[in-house]
Design a protein around this motif. Structure first.
Motif, short mmCIF file in Angstrom:
data_model
loop_
_atom_site.label_atom_id
_atom_site.label_comp_id
_atom_site.label_asym_id
_atom_site.label_seq_id
_atom_site.Cartn_x
_atom_site.Cartn_y
_atom_site.Cartn_z
N MET A 237 58.34 -72.54 61.22
CA MET A 237 57.99 -73.38 62.36
C MET A 237 56.48 -73.50 62.56
O MET A 237 55.97 -74.59 62.82
N ALA A 238 55.74 -72.39 62.49
CA ALA A 238 54.30 -72.45 62.74
C ALA A 238 53.61 -73.36 61.74
O ALA A 238 52.73 -74.17 62.10
N MET A 239 53.99 -73.26 60.49
CA MET A 239 53.40 -74.09 59.44
C MET A 239 53.72 -75.56 59.69
O MET A 239 52.86 -76.44 59.56
N CYS A 280 69.43 -80.10 58.92
CA CYS A 280 69.54 -78.81 59.60
C CYS A 280 70.96 -78.50 60.07
O CYS A 280 71.27 -77.35 60.37
N LEU A 281 71.81 -79.52 60.16
CA LEU A 281 73.16 -79.32 60.66
C LEU A 281 74.23 -79.34 59.58
O LEU A 281 75.36 -78.92 59.83
N ARG A 282 73.90 -79.80 58.39
CA ARG A 282 74.93 -79.93 57.37
C ARG A 282 75.47 -78.55 56.97
O ARG A 282 74.75 -77.54 57.06
N LEU A 298 66.75 -70.65 61.98
CA LEU A 298 67.52 -71.88 62.18
C LEU A 298 67.68 -72.16 63.68
O LEU A 298 67.58 -73.31 64.12
N ARG A 299 67.92 -71.11 64.45
CA ARG A 299 68.05 -71.29 65.91
C ARG A 299 66.74 -71.80 66.50
O ARG A 299 66.75 -72.66 67.40
N ASP A 300 65.60 -71.32 66.01
CA ASP A 300 64.31 -71.82 66.48
C ASP A 300 64.14 -73.30 66.14
O ASP A 300 63.60 -74.08 66.94
N LYS A 301 64.58 -73.68 64.96
CA LYS A 301 64.48 -75.09 64.57
C LYS A 301 65.38 -75.96 65.46
O LYS A 301 64.98 -77.07 65.87
N HIS A 304 63.64 -76.58 68.72
CA HIS A 304 62.60 -77.60 68.62
C HIS A 304 63.21 -78.99 68.62
O HIS A 304 62.72 -79.89 69.33
N LEU A 305 64.27 -79.19 67.86
CA LEU A 305 64.91 -80.51 67.82
C LEU A 305 65.46 -80.88 69.20
O LEU A 305 65.31 -82.02 69.65
N LEU A 306 66.10 -79.93 69.87
CA LEU A 306 66.68 -80.21 71.19
C LEU A 306 65.60 -80.55 72.20
O LEU A 306 65.84 -81.30 73.16
N SER A 307 64.39 -80.05 72.01
CA SER A 307 63.29 -80.36 72.93
C SER A 307 62.87 -81.82 72.82
O SER A 307 62.16 -82.33 73.70
#
Length: 309
Positions: A237-239, A280-282, A298-301, A304-307
């Motif tokens: 995520m940071a990258m 990310c969901l497949r 994956l939960r962090d990603k 981010h998408l939900l935001s």
């Protein structure tokens, strides 16, 4: 004439093979290297990539990207044969090229928009068939993340961190419909749509872009979304966040004044969501992160998408 050939890897849809040929030019005695790609035809219709190469003036004069010269296109009833210059270079670290890629994509969109706008009415049916907003493109799995939600529901039953996320992600369906309608009204351009490490090379400081098998008549901003979606899928995520900021700031600055920067960035977010949500969901992604014990990432990603809703 001495010719040596080597098969190159390819997993693109409808591609029969990709081959690297090395031969001696009989007129000069100098070596010549080229790539031959065979693409199957569906209902005798030529490939998108072949159509792109039959319009050599589309990106003429580009400075930020170097596009391998097309040496010829041969059409048979069952395949398109495309011969292009062979490119040598070093594949880049995708997060490191955010700024030069932003400049190159802005130039690509501007030049191709001007080219498309200048085409005669006789070409409009062909351009219509190549448009991103046609059913034969939009029905592809990678533009339809909602079919992956049952797998996320099952993961939520197994792991409390993911409980209820499938329902939250389903709210993106009407949002993406609205974004698609808005994007369809924006300026058309050629979109490469496949910004992967295997399609980019750096040689003597010059960025080379190859493989137009996924090209569409897209909209301004689409290629930025494709790049960031691919980067999001493969990065920590940071990258990703650092590269995203660098790319979007550079892209906004590089856009010509006749494009609406806000509209282009909305289009970027649209394609980013289309690609990032699916990848990310497949089910393959869920299994990969589970096997590698990286579900926390994956939960962090997902957060981010939900935001972005």
């Amino acid at each position: 004439m001495a010719i040596t050939s080597q098969n190159l890897p390819s997993n693109a849809s409808f591609v029969n093979y990709v081959r690297h040929h090395r031969l001696l030019d009989p007129s000069t005695g100098q070596p010549l290297e080229l790539v031959e790609k065979s693409i199957r035809k569906l209902a005798f219709i030529g490939s998108q990539e072949a159509r792109f190469h039959r319009n050599p003036g589309m990106l003429a004069g580009s400075t930020h990207f170097r596009h391998p010269a097309c040496l010829g296109v041969i059409e048979t009833p069952f395949e398109s044969l495309i011969f292009t210059e062979f490119v040598r270079g070093k594949p880049p670290r995708m997060q490191d090229i955010a700024r030069p890629l932003a400049l190159a994509i802005a130039e690509l969109e501007s030049r191709s928009h001007e080219y498309l706008a200048a085409q005669t009415q006789s070409k409009q049916p062909l351009l219509w068939s190549m448009d991103f907003f046609r059913p034969w493109f939009l029905l592809r799995p990678r533009f339809n993340f909602a079919r992956c939600l049952p797998g996320l529901q099952q993961l939520g039953r197994d792991d409390a961190r993911f409980a209820g996320l499938a329902e939250r992600f389903s709210n993106f369906v009407p949002q993406l419909r609205r974004m698609a309608h808005q994007a369809q009204q924006s300026p058309r351009c050629v979109s490469h749509m496949d910004y992967l490490r295997k399609n980019l090379f750096i040689d003597k400081g010059q960025l080379h872009l190859i493989d137009w098998s996924e090209m569409k008549i897209g909209r301004v901003g689409f290629d930025g979304g494709a790049y960031l979606g691919s980067l999001f899928r493969r990065s920590e995520m940071a990258m990703f966040l650092t590269a995203q900021t660098e790319f979007t700031e550079s892209y906004r600055e590089a856009l010509p004044e006749h494009f609406n920067a806000g509209q282009a960035l909305d289009n970027l977010r649209y394609v980013f969501l289309l690609t990032a949500l699916f990848h990310c969901l497949r089910p393959e992604t869920l299994e990969e992160y589970r096997a590698q014990e990286r579900l926390a990432l994956l939960r962090d990603k997902y957060e981010h998408l939900l935001s972005l809703h």
